[in-house]
Design a protein around this motif. Structure first.
Motif, PDB file in Angstrom:
ATOM      1  N   ILE A 165       6.646   7.799   2.392  1.00 16.46           N
ATOM      2  CA  ILE A 165       5.251   8.165   2.675  1.00 16.46           C
ATOM      3  C   ILE A 165       5.099   8.479   4.168  1.00 16.46           C
ATOM      4  O   ILE A 165       4.552   9.508   4.559  1.00 16.46           O
ATOM      5  CB  ILE A 165       4.296   7.019   2.231  1.00 16.46           C
ATOM      6  CG1 ILE A 165       4.094   7.062   0.708  1.00 16.46           C
ATOM      7  CG2 ILE A 165       2.919   7.135   2.865  1.00 16.46           C
ATOM      8  CD1 ILE A 165       5.190   6.600  -0.135  1.00 16.46           C
ATOM      9  N   ASP A 194      -0.290   4.333  -2.082  1.00 20.31           N
ATOM     10  CA  ASP A 194       1.057   4.159  -2.626  1.00 20.31           C
ATOM     11  C   ASP A 194       1.084   2.851  -3.416  1.00 20.31           C
ATOM     12  O   ASP A 194       1.185   1.765  -2.846  1.00 20.31           O
ATOM     13  CB  ASP A 194       2.087   4.143  -1.483  1.00 20.31           C
ATOM     14  CG  ASP A 194       3.488   3.838  -1.994  1.00 20.31           C
ATOM     15  OD1 ASP A 194       3.681   3.812  -3.230  1.00 20.31           O
ATOM     16  OD2 ASP A 194       4.385   3.615  -1.160  1.00 20.31           O
ATOM     17  N   GLN A 251       4.849  -0.394  -5.558  1.00 24.10           N
ATOM     18  CA  GLN A 251       5.283  -1.789  -5.733  1.00 24.10           C
ATOM     19  C   GLN A 251       4.239  -2.629  -6.466  1.00 24.10           C
ATOM     20  O   GLN A 251       4.567  -3.697  -6.977  1.00 24.10           O
ATOM     21  CB  GLN A 251       5.586  -2.438  -4.373  1.00 24.10           C
ATOM     22  CG  GLN A 251       6.836  -1.916  -3.693  1.00 24.10           C
ATOM     23  CD  GLN A 251       8.137  -2.272  -4.413  1.00 24.10           C
ATOM     24  OE1 GLN A 251       8.186  -3.157  -5.271  1.00 24.10           O
ATOM     25  NE2 GLN A 251       9.194  -1.571  -4.088  1.00 24.10           N
TER      26      GLN A 251
HETATM   27  C1  LIG Z   1       6.392   1.162  -1.649  1.00 25.65           C
HETATM   28  C2  LIG Z   1       7.311   2.261  -2.091  1.00 25.65           C
HETATM   29  N1  LIG Z   1       6.864   3.519  -2.072  1.00 25.65           N
HETATM   30  C3  LIG Z   1       7.629   4.550  -2.456  1.00 25.65           C
HETATM   31  C4  LIG Z   1       8.923   4.342  -2.874  1.00 25.65           C
HETATM   32  C5  LIG Z   1       9.757   5.510  -3.297  1.00 25.65           C
HETATM   33  O1  LIG Z   1      10.106   5.371  -4.640  1.00 25.65           O
HETATM   34  P1  LIG Z   1      11.227   6.271  -5.331  1.00 25.65           P
HETATM   35  O2  LIG Z   1      12.451   6.162  -4.488  1.00 25.65           O
HETATM   36  O3  LIG Z   1      11.382   5.702  -6.692  1.00 25.65           O
HETATM   37  O4  LIG Z   1      10.704   7.674  -5.358  1.00 25.65           O
HETATM   38  C6  LIG Z   1       9.440   3.040  -2.904  1.00 25.65           C
HETATM   39  C7  LIG Z   1      10.832   2.773  -3.294  1.00 25.65           C
HETATM   40  O5  LIG Z   1      11.440   1.803  -2.921  1.00 25.65           O
HETATM   41  C8  LIG Z   1       8.601   1.968  -2.517  1.00 25.65           C
HETATM   42  O6  LIG Z   1       9.023   0.701  -2.524  1.00 25.65           O
END
Ligand SMILES: Cc1ncc(COP(=O)(O)O)c(C=O)c1O
Length: 386
Positions: free
Chosen positions: A103, A180, A183
């Motif tokens: 992000i 986001d 989690q």
């Molecule tokens: C808080 C958070 N946002 C975004 C992501 C990105 O997820 P992904 O790698 O599954 O696209 C993660 C992955 O660890 C995350 O913990």
């Protein structure tokens, strides 16, 4: 073996495994966009999954866009909201220093390449963002804010952010709000439309579904632009033949995880007992985010002077898999950006290990992790590693 890296990726859950065995055996297989009977049958299955996901997420059927996961969702939101570049009156992205790099780096890309300016809301030492400062920023600058991007729960500390208050303020001042929720979803009950946020994201592999699956939730889909143009799938918002079996596993995993929400108090209690026991044995141990509301399944712990990676390796030799979540090179261990944003010193930052279990994990795993962690600390604290 104890797997304690659920925040990294959760194992495929048992219900999904069972579902897949039967699903792969029996079919149907077809392109869900085909108009023949088999295609329509697959489409019905996928849309049934969409209904289940929508219900679980507190969203409408039409607000659910299947994709490959949180990173893609985040990119599509930024592309849709910020893609045209900064306009004089809307040139600010308001975010925090504790966002996941997927992000934060996306926001930075738009700042570097599309003329936006980033305002970073400070984070308190307990891991919670400074809501008073956010309120001030939104009051003073709402006319210039193109996007607010503040997470729901932190992947390292497990701290739950005041995202509902953030969302309320964004609504009050008419500012676009992306949260986001990667989690948070699957670890806490979540209702998208109740929060009033504009966009949310999730990844299947964080909740026991197949990896490479995910969902973008949009309050108003007409505000979205496709990142992948393709053949008009997902109502023109995400091109490419859908990963229909993967998307079905999202629904199965959500059904499965909802059965475990009532375990949250029990797991929180056990997690707290575990942390207290470690602190009694090692009074200098530090629990990051202690005292703040946290996910029931996360502990981020450090024993200053004992390197987190060494603890990780020791635990691994005892069959316990955790992470440090801080990038380290041989002699230059680096405190993670999240911890730096919280004002954590290197003394603590170099020592952290993240222990994250699942809502389905038996509480006894904490007893085993405690035994192993104490063994590791007893051994490693004999040599001060930094
Ligand atoms: C808080 C958070 N946002 C975004 C992501 C990105 O997820 P992904 O790698 O599954 O696209 C993660 C992955 O660890 C995350 O913990």
């Amino acid at each position: 073996m104890i797997y304690a890296d659920y925040n990294g990726s959760a194992p495929v859950c048992n219900d999904v495994k069972e579902y897949l065995k039967q699903r792969l055996d029996e079919g149907p297989y077809a392109n869900p966009n085909a108009i023949h009977f088999m295609g329509q049958k697959v489409l019905m299955g996928m849309d049934n999954a969409r209904s289940v996901c929508a219900k679980f997420l507190g969203a409408k059927f039409s607000q659910v866009i299947f994709n490959s996961g949180a990173t893609e969702g985040c990119s599509q939101i930024h592309h849709s909201v910020l893609g045209c570049g900064a306009k004089d009156e809307k040139n600010l992205i308001v975010t925090t220093g504790i966002e996941h790099s997927a992000i934060r780096k996306t926001a930075e890309w738009y700042a570097e390449n599309r003329g936006y300016e980033i305002i970073t809301i400070p984070t308190n030492p307990n891991g919670i963002i400074d809501l008073t400062e956010f309120e001030k920023v939104i009051k003073d600058k709402h006319q210039n804010i193109a996007l607010v991007s503040i997470m729901a729960a932190n992947n390292e500390t497990g701290v739950i952010e005041p995202f509902k208050e953030v969302s309320k303020l964004c609504q009050e001042y008419g500012v676009t709000n992306f949260c986001d929720t990667t989690q948070y979803i699957g670890k806490m009950p979540f209702n998208f439309n109740e929060t009033g946020m504009d966009y949310a994201i999730m990844s299947g592999h964080k909740i026991g579904a197949l990896t490479g699956t995910g969902i973008l939730l949009a309050k108003d889909k007409t505000t979205l632009k496709p990142l992948i143009i393709g053949g008009g799938q997902e109502k023109g918002l995400r091109g490419g033949t859908q990963n229909y079996i993967g998307n079905e596993t999202l629904a199965v995993a959500m059904d499965s995880v909802s059965k475990f929400f009532d375990r949250i108090p029990e797991l929180t209690k056990k997690r707290e007992e575990f942390e207290q026991k470690v602190k009694e044995k090692y009074p200098s141990a530090v629990i990051l985010g202690e005292g703040a509301p946290r996910l029931a399944t996360s502990t981020y712990i450090a024993l200053p002077g004992v390197h987190g990676q060494a603890v990780q390796i020791e635990l691994e030799s005892m069959g316990i898999f955790v992470t440090t979540s801080s990038a380290c090179s041989d002699n230059e261990p680096v405190t993670s950006k999240v911890l730096k944003a919280m004002g954590v010193t290197d003394d603590v930052g170099r020592g952290v290990v993240r222990i994250s279990v699942g809502l389905c994990s038996p509480v006894e795993v904490y007893d085993k992790i405690y035994e192993a962690l104490i063994k590791a600390y007893d051994k490693l604290s004999q040599i001060k590693s930094y």
